[in-house]
Scaffold this motif. Structure first.
Motif, PDB file in Angstrom:
ATOM      1  N   ARG A 202      38.681 -80.928 -46.754  1.00 55.72           N
ATOM      2  CA  ARG A 202      37.353 -80.026 -46.859  1.00 55.72           C
ATOM      3  C   ARG A 202      37.560 -78.912 -47.637  1.00 55.72           C
ATOM      4  NH1 ARG A 202      36.758 -77.781 -41.069  1.00 55.72           N
ATOM      5  NH2 ARG A 202      38.895 -77.556 -41.419  1.00 55.72           N
ATOM      6  N   SER A 203      38.852 -78.244 -47.931  1.00 61.06           N
ATOM      7  CA  SER A 203      38.655 -77.362 -48.925  1.00 61.06           C
ATOM      8  C   SER A 203      38.484 -77.563 -50.392  1.00 61.06           C
ATOM      9  CB  SER A 203      40.314 -76.497 -48.931  1.00 61.06           C
ATOM     10  OG  SER A 203      40.951 -77.459 -49.328  1.00 61.06           O
ATOM     11  N   GLY A 204      38.836 -79.016 -50.709  1.00 61.07           N
ATOM     12  CA  GLY A 204      38.768 -79.604 -52.016  1.00 61.07           C
ATOM     13  C   GLY A 204      39.898 -79.185 -52.701  1.00 61.07           C
ATOM     14  N   ALA A 205      40.038 -79.910 -53.832  1.00 62.42           N
ATOM     15  CA  ALA A 205      41.166 -79.939 -54.805  1.00 62.42           C
ATOM     16  C   ALA A 205      41.153 -78.478 -55.379  1.00 62.42           C
ATOM     17  CB  ALA A 205      41.490 -80.880 -55.797  1.00 62.42           C
ATOM     18  N   PRO A 206      42.123 -77.593 -55.850  1.00 61.53           N
ATOM     19  CA  PRO A 206      42.235 -76.531 -56.715  1.00 61.53           C
ATOM     20  C   PRO A 206      41.742 -76.684 -58.067  1.00 61.53           C
ATOM     21  CG  PRO A 206      44.281 -77.096 -56.116  1.00 61.53           C
ATOM     22  CD  PRO A 206      43.392 -78.017 -55.442  1.00 61.53           C
ATOM     23  N   SER A 207      41.077 -75.495 -58.637  1.00 62.48           N
ATOM     24  CA  SER A 207      41.009 -75.595 -59.892  1.00 62.48           C
ATOM     25  C   SER A 207      41.665 -74.401 -60.149  1.00 62.48           C
ATOM     26  CB  SER A 207      39.452 -75.353 -60.477  1.00 62.48           C
ATOM     27  OG  SER A 207      38.880 -73.969 -59.762  1.00 62.48           O
ATOM     28  N   PHE A 208      42.156 -74.231 -61.699  1.00 61.48           N
ATOM     29  CA  PHE A 208      43.059 -73.025 -61.969  1.00 61.48           C
ATOM     30  C   PHE A 208      42.443 -72.245 -63.030  1.00 61.48           C
ATOM     31  CE2 PHE A 208      45.560 -76.512 -59.959  1.00 61.48           C
ATOM     32  CZ  PHE A 208      46.170 -76.067 -59.134  1.00 61.48           C
ATOM     33  N   GLY A 209      42.831 -71.114 -62.817  1.00 61.55           N
ATOM     34  CA  GLY A 209      42.251 -69.919 -63.774  1.00 61.55           C
ATOM     35  C   GLY A 209      41.934 -68.935 -63.046  1.00 61.55           C
ATOM     36  N   LEU A 210      41.810 -67.568 -63.661  1.00 56.72           N
ATOM     37  CA  LEU A 210      41.387 -66.293 -63.073  1.00 56.72           C
ATOM     38  C   LEU A 210      40.076 -66.130 -62.720  1.00 56.72           C
ATOM     39  CD1 LEU A 210      43.376 -63.889 -65.372  1.00 56.72           C
ATOM     40  CD2 LEU A 210      44.195 -65.133 -63.459  1.00 56.72           C
ATOM     41  N   ALA A 211      39.189 -66.742 -63.363  1.00 55.29           N
ATOM     42  CA  ALA A 211      37.589 -67.129 -62.773  1.00 55.29           C
ATOM     43  C   ALA A 211      37.264 -65.462 -62.607  1.00 55.29           C
ATOM     44  CB  ALA A 211      37.701 -68.078 -61.665  1.00 55.29           C
ATOM     45  N   GLY A 212      37.586 -64.344 -63.401  1.00 53.71           N
ATOM     46  CA  GLY A 212      36.770 -63.341 -63.144  1.00 53.71           C
ATOM     47  C   GLY A 212      37.702 -62.456 -62.368  1.00 53.71           C
ATOM     48  N   ALA A 213      38.954 -62.927 -61.604  1.00 51.78           N
ATOM     49  CA  ALA A 213      39.685 -62.239 -60.676  1.00 51.78           C
ATOM     50  C   ALA A 213      40.838 -61.395 -61.742  1.00 51.78           C
ATOM     51  CB  ALA A 213      40.627 -63.066 -59.796  1.00 51.78           C
ATOM     52  N   THR A 214      41.566 -60.173 -61.296  1.00 50.98           N
ATOM     53  CA  THR A 214      42.262 -59.527 -61.907  1.00 50.98           C
ATOM     54  C   THR A 214      43.774 -59.401 -60.957  1.00 50.98           C
ATOM     55  OG1 THR A 214      41.468 -57.481 -61.119  1.00 50.98           O
ATOM     56  CG2 THR A 214      40.978 -58.231 -63.186  1.00 50.98           C
ATOM     57  N   ILE A 215      44.946 -59.301 -61.832  1.00 50.75           N
ATOM     58  CA  ILE A 215      46.076 -59.241 -61.259  1.00 50.75           C
ATOM     59  C   ILE A 215      46.584 -57.894 -61.363  1.00 50.75           C
ATOM     60  CG2 ILE A 215      48.332 -60.436 -60.716  1.00 50.75           C
ATOM     61  CD1 ILE A 215      47.288 -62.975 -61.732  1.00 50.75           C
ATOM     62  N   ALA A 216      47.014 -57.215 -60.441  1.00 54.13           N
ATOM     63  CA  ALA A 216      47.694 -56.001 -60.706  1.00 54.13           C
ATOM     64  C   ALA A 216      49.149 -56.025 -60.318  1.00 54.13           C
ATOM     65  CB  ALA A 216      47.075 -54.830 -59.925  1.00 54.13           C
ATOM     66  N   ALA A 217      50.191 -55.518 -61.340  1.00 51.07           N
ATOM     67  CA  ALA A 217      51.329 -55.512 -61.073  1.00 51.07           C
ATOM     68  C   ALA A 217      51.954 -54.144 -60.497  1.00 51.07           C
ATOM     69  CB  ALA A 217      52.402 -55.571 -62.356  1.00 51.07           C
ATOM     70  N   GLY A 218      52.838 -54.067 -59.460  1.00 50.83           N
ATOM     71  CA  GLY A 218      53.144 -52.921 -58.826  1.00 50.83           C
ATOM     72  C   GLY A 218      52.254 -52.574 -57.652  1.00 50.83           C
ATOM     73  N   SER A 219      51.769 -53.660 -57.274  1.00 50.20           N
ATOM     74  CA  SER A 219      50.776 -53.345 -56.187  1.00 50.20           C
ATOM     75  C   SER A 219      50.914 -54.581 -55.337  1.00 50.20           C
ATOM     76  CB  SER A 219      49.392 -53.022 -56.457  1.00 50.20           C
ATOM     77  OG  SER A 219      49.270 -52.110 -57.477  1.00 50.20           O
ATOM     78  N   VAL A 220      50.415 -54.433 -53.900  1.00 47.17           N
ATOM     79  CA  VAL A 220      50.002 -55.692 -53.026  1.00 47.17           C
ATOM     80  C   VAL A 220      48.642 -55.452 -52.422  1.00 47.17           C
ATOM     81  CG1 VAL A 220      52.521 -55.898 -52.603  1.00 47.17           C
ATOM     82  CG2 VAL A 220      51.107 -54.527 -51.151  1.00 47.17           C
ATOM     83  N   GLU A 221      48.126 -56.666 -51.966  1.00 49.88           N
ATOM     84  CA  GLU A 221      46.844 -56.635 -51.215  1.00 49.88           C
ATOM     85  C   GLU A 221      47.426 -56.405 -49.623  1.00 49.88           C
ATOM     86  OE1 GLU A 221      43.278 -59.471 -49.771  1.00 49.88           O
ATOM     87  OE2 GLU A 221      44.834 -60.146 -51.268  1.00 49.88           O
ATOM     88  N   GLN A 222      46.757 -55.357 -49.095  1.00 48.16           N
ATOM     89  CA  GLN A 222      47.047 -55.306 -47.762  1.00 48.16           C
ATOM     90  C   GLN A 222      46.255 -56.178 -46.763  1.00 48.16           C
ATOM     91  OE1 GLN A 222      49.653 -52.773 -46.631  1.00 48.16           O
ATOM     92  NE2 GLN A 222      49.895 -52.962 -48.708  1.00 48.16           N
ATOM     93  N   SER A 223      46.728 -56.175 -45.433  1.00 42.05           N
ATOM     94  CA  SER A 223      45.953 -56.897 -44.541  1.00 42.05           C
ATOM     95  C   SER A 223      44.664 -56.588 -44.614  1.00 42.05           C
ATOM     96  CB  SER A 223      46.844 -56.793 -43.043  1.00 42.05           C
ATOM     97  OG  SER A 223      45.957 -57.357 -42.141  1.00 42.05           O
ATOM     98  N   ASN A 224      43.563 -57.618 -44.083  1.00 38.76           N
ATOM     99  CA  ASN A 224      42.033 -57.172 -43.850  1.00 38.76           C
ATOM    100  C   ASN A 224      41.919 -56.699 -42.569  1.00 38.76           C
ATOM    101  OD1 ASN A 224      42.030 -59.635 -42.772  1.00 38.76           O
ATOM    102  ND2 ASN A 224      40.610 -60.519 -44.399  1.00 38.76           N
ATOM    103  N   ALA A 225      42.846 -56.852 -41.482  1.00 39.33           N
ATOM    104  CA  ALA A 225      42.902 -56.593 -40.339  1.00 39.33           C
ATOM    105  C   ALA A 225      42.910 -55.012 -39.786  1.00 39.33           C
ATOM    106  CB  ALA A 225      43.973 -57.187 -39.246  1.00 39.33           C
ATOM    107  N   GLY A 226      41.616 -54.314 -39.627  1.00 41.96           N
ATOM    108  CA  GLY A 226      41.911 -52.993 -39.189  1.00 41.96           C
ATOM    109  C   GLY A 226      41.901 -52.630 -37.903  1.00 41.96           C
TER     110      GLY A 226
END
Length: 263
Positions: A202-226
């Motif tokens: 149902r998710s489909g096979a992945p494609s690979f690439g940044l596709a407009g996303a950016t990656i920041a070093a020295g940081s993490v994405e926090q939980s989206n639960a408020g």
């Protein structure tokens, strides 16, 4: 619809709210978990069997819905090897099926947004859930950084995903090119422990690439639960549960009254 149906519906409603509370409790428990995505509860009505001209309310069924497309806050950590994704995409990771001293990676490829990576004793980047970071799906070994006297002072990621480490003496070292996995049906990914997912039909096979996303070093994405949002949902769920128990009590009392009238 009779009293037995009302009793059955109220039991189904209370069970559904208990299911929702279980999801809410998990979300609250993980408000500080890096890369965590909340699990929401979806409700669907179940109609009782009726005649053509009558539609009588029935019970309710529940299902879970992941919020994989909702971005968490990017927070600076000051730890060079931490990585955060801004935009769509997932890090490519695998679990170690060997030992820390002699790691092997024969298991399936998995995907995560949990980027609290840190080097193990061999310099391989491992996140807090124990998954090793791979630059891409065809990589045969995890991303490795210098350790010991050559420990990194900083890590940078170019817009194209190129990893470059900077040592304490200012020297730089290329560490490979990092790519991200993209999914057309990401909300259908199969969940594993540790904020990690695997692909399915149902998710489909992945494609690979940044596709407009950016990656920041020295940081993490926090939980989206408020906390405030989850507490509001908890109060609503508690009130709905209580309302269902009142229906149970009322139906039970009416049944007792009906039985007493027949005596």
């Amino acid at each position: 619809m009779g009293l037995y149906d009302a009793l059955s519906n109220s039991v189904a409603g209370a069970s559904a709210q208990a299911f929702a509370l279980n999801n809410i409790s998990g979300n609250i428990a993980n408000t500080q978990t890096a890369g965590f995505k909340t699990t929401e509860t979806s409700f669907a009505d179940m109609l009782a069997q009726t005649t053509a001209r009558a539609q009588t309310s029935g019970g309710v069924s529940t299902s879970t819905r992941d919020t994989l497309g909702i971005q968490g806050t990017i927070q600076s950590t000051g730890i060079a090897t931490n990585l955060a994704i801004s935009g769509n995409g997932y890090f490519v990771v695998r679990s170690n099926t060997g030992t820390p001293e002699s790691p092997t990676f024969t298991g399936e490829t998995a995907y995560t947004r949990r980027g609290d990576f840190a080097p193990d004793s061999s310099g391989y980047l491992v996140n807090g859930a124990g998954y090793y970071l791979f630059a891409g799906p065809s990589s045969t070994a995890p991303v490795q950084v210098p350790t010991g006297a050559d420990t990194l002072a900083s890590l940078t990621v170019s817009p194209a995903g190129t990893l470059t480490g900077t040592g304490a003496d200012g020297s730089t070292q290329p560490l490979g090119a990092l790519t991200l996995a993209q999914f057309g049906g990401q909300d259908n990914l199969t969940s594993l422990d540790g904020g990690t997912y695997v692909a399915n039909g149902r998710s489909g096979a992945p494609s690979f690439g940044l596709a407009g996303a950016t990656i920041a070093a020295g940081s993490v994405e926090q939980s989206n639960a408020g906390i405030s949002d989850q507490f509001s949902k908890m109060i609503e769920t508690q009130q709905a549960y209580t309302a269902n128990t009142k229906v149970m009590s009322a139906a039970d009392q009416m049944l007792q009254d009906a039985i007493a009238m027949d005596v």
